[in-house]
Write an enzyme that holds these catalytic residues in place. Structure first.
Site, mmCIF file in Angstrom:
data_model
loop_
_atom_site.group_PDB
_atom_site.id
_atom_site.type_symbol
_atom_site.label_atom_id
_atom_site.label_comp_id
_atom_site.label_asym_id
_atom_site.label_seq_id
_atom_site.Cartn_x
_atom_site.Cartn_y
_atom_site.Cartn_z
ATOM 1 N N ASP A 145 41.753 69.704 48.456
ATOM 2 C CA ASP A 145 40.452 70.099 49.356
ATOM 3 C C ASP A 145 39.776 68.680 49.771
ATOM 4 O O ASP A 145 39.706 67.758 49.160
ATOM 5 C CB ASP A 145 39.498 70.661 48.722
ATOM 6 C CG ASP A 145 39.948 72.238 48.451
ATOM 7 O OD1 ASP A 145 39.757 72.682 47.363
ATOM 8 O OD2 ASP A 145 40.617 72.688 49.331
ATOM 9 N N ASP A 191 42.440 76.858 54.253
ATOM 10 C CA ASP A 191 41.411 77.597 53.943
ATOM 11 C C ASP A 191 40.420 77.816 55.618
ATOM 12 O O ASP A 191 40.270 79.296 55.714
ATOM 13 C CB ASP A 191 40.179 76.930 53.171
ATOM 14 C CG ASP A 191 40.676 76.397 51.880
ATOM 15 O OD1 ASP A 191 40.462 75.838 51.270
ATOM 16 O OD2 ASP A 191 41.432 77.535 51.341
HETATM 17 C C1 LIG Z 1 39.305 80.971 52.324
HETATM 18 C C2 LIG Z 1 39.989 81.802 51.209
HETATM 19 C C3 LIG Z 1 40.309 80.877 49.936
HETATM 20 C C4 LIG Z 1 41.652 80.488 49.756
HETATM 21 O O1 LIG Z 1 42.539 81.819 49.562
HETATM 22 C C5 LIG Z 1 43.835 81.533 49.333
HETATM 23 O O2 LIG Z 1 44.519 80.611 49.288
HETATM 24 C C6 LIG Z 1 44.476 82.941 49.609
HETATM 25 C C7 LIG Z 1 45.673 82.854 50.325
HETATM 26 C C8 LIG Z 1 44.943 83.513 48.136
HETATM 27 C C9 LIG Z 1 43.800 83.716 47.304
HETATM 28 C C10 LIG Z 1 44.052 83.268 45.749
HETATM 29 C C11 LIG Z 1 43.237 85.159 47.423
HETATM 30 C C12 LIG Z 1 41.875 85.020 48.267
HETATM 31 C C13 LIG Z 1 40.620 85.209 47.322
HETATM 32 C C14 LIG Z 1 39.515 85.485 48.086
HETATM 33 C C15 LIG Z 1 38.587 84.422 47.942
HETATM 34 O O3 LIG Z 1 38.781 83.115 47.569
HETATM 35 C C16 LIG Z 1 37.009 84.888 48.936
HETATM 36 C C17 LIG Z 1 37.374 83.930 50.155
HETATM 37 C C18 LIG Z 1 36.101 84.210 50.857
HETATM 38 C C19 LIG Z 1 36.093 83.397 52.301
HETATM 39 C C20 LIG Z 1 35.771 84.225 53.258
HETATM 40 C C21 LIG Z 1 36.990 84.692 54.168
HETATM 41 C C22 LIG Z 1 35.096 82.323 51.996
HETATM 42 C C23 LIG Z 1 35.271 80.883 52.277
HETATM 43 C C24 LIG Z 1 35.461 80.249 51.077
HETATM 44 C C25 LIG Z 1 35.711 78.812 51.296
HETATM 45 C C26 LIG Z 1 36.675 78.379 52.544
HETATM 46 O O4 LIG Z 1 35.793 77.685 53.387
HETATM 47 C C27 LIG Z 1 36.332 77.487 54.818
HETATM 48 C C28 LIG Z 1 35.805 77.679 50.209
HETATM 49 C C29 LIG Z 1 37.043 77.298 49.772
HETATM 50 C C30 LIG Z 1 37.030 76.148 48.711
HETATM 51 O O5 LIG Z 1 36.410 76.761 47.541
HETATM 52 C C31 LIG Z 1 38.306 75.727 48.215
HETATM 53 O O6 LIG Z 1 38.445 74.993 47.394
HETATM 54 C C32 LIG Z 1 39.301 76.785 48.071
HETATM 55 C C33 LIG Z 1 40.756 76.134 47.690
HETATM 56 O O7 LIG Z 1 41.001 75.299 48.793
HETATM 57 C C34 LIG Z 1 41.843 77.266 47.603
HETATM 58 N N1 LIG Z 1 41.710 78.214 48.708
HETATM 59 C C35 LIG Z 1 41.691 79.640 48.559
HETATM 60 O O8 LIG Z 1 41.918 80.182 47.443
#
Ligand SMILES: CCC[C@@H]1OC(=O)[C@@H](C)C[C@H](C)CCCCC(=O)CCC[C@@H](CC)/C=C/C=C(\COC)CC[C@@H](O)[C@@H](O)C[C@H](O)CNC1=O
Length: 156
Positions: free
Chosen positions: A112, A130
């Site tokens: 990230d 993301d």
């Molecule tokens: C965006 C989904 C996160 C992404 O899901 C993915 O990969 C999917 C395909 C697989 C996950 C295991 C399943 C989703 C879990 C649901 C979730 O997580 C709730 C989401 C809420 C969302 C509203 C829709 C807020 C937003 C947050 C953030 C993003 O802001 C732009 C902060 C990102 C940072 O914490 C960063 O460190 C995260 C890191 O990069 C790993 N990323 C993931 O797990």
């Protein structure tokens, strides 16, 4: 139709390229100021999902991601022909999910680097994948609302 898959591929390419560049040129924890007190590039790793939840639960993330990818492909095959906005939304979600999946598979953590401070709150550091996921989810909500409004008009 295949334009959407190409679009998803471009998102994956952009996501992996930016993550590679960050890995090559920054130490973990290093921060570059883009706009002071607002936007930084901070090299960060996350073994969890959003806000670092479920640290290290890689099996869970693999399962969820595979379910998300299968769901998106099924919906893409069924509905993307008629609804372009839906096709684009699904392509964003597909690209984002696969982008982070590649990280989880090969790095066992996600790279990230977009670091925003909004109203003094240091928003969780995130990446291109993301952003694509959030844009895709947002566009799906818009498409659904638009469809419902259209249906209601036709029924009246
Ligand atoms: C965006 C989904 C996160 C992404 O899901 C993915 O990969 C999917 C395909 C697989 C996950 C295991 C399943 C989703 C879990 C649901 C979730 O997580 C709730 C989401 C809420 C969302 C509203 C829709 C807020 C937003 C947050 C953030 C993003 O802001 C732009 C902060 C990102 C940072 O914490 C960063 O460190 C995260 C890191 O990069 C790993 N990323 C993931 O797990």
């Amino acid at each position: 139709m295949y334009l959407y898959y190409l679009f998803a591929l471009i998102i994956i390419g952009l996501d992996q390229l930016t993550k590679w560049l960050i890995e090559q040129s920054m130490q973990i924890g290093e921060r570059i100021t883009i706009i002071n007190d607002f936007f930084y590039l901070t090299s960060h790793r996350n073994k969890g999902a959003a806000w670092g939840i479920l640290q290290g639960q890689m099996i869970f993330f693999y399962i969820i991601t595979i379910v998300v990818v299968i769901g998106v492909v099924v919906y893409m095959q069924k509905y993307a022909k008629t609804n372009r906005l839906l096709g684009v939304s699904l392509a964003f979600i597909l690209g984002g999910a696969i982008g982070n999946f590649i990280d989880r598979l090969f790095r066992h953590e996600v790279v990230d680097f977009f670091d925003f401070i909004i109203f003094n709150y240091d928003f969780p550091i995130f990446n291109v994948a993301d952003s694509a996921l959030v844009v895709g989810v947002f566009l799906i909500i818009i498409t659904t609302v638009l469809d419902e409004r259209k249906e209601r008009k036709e029924n009246n």
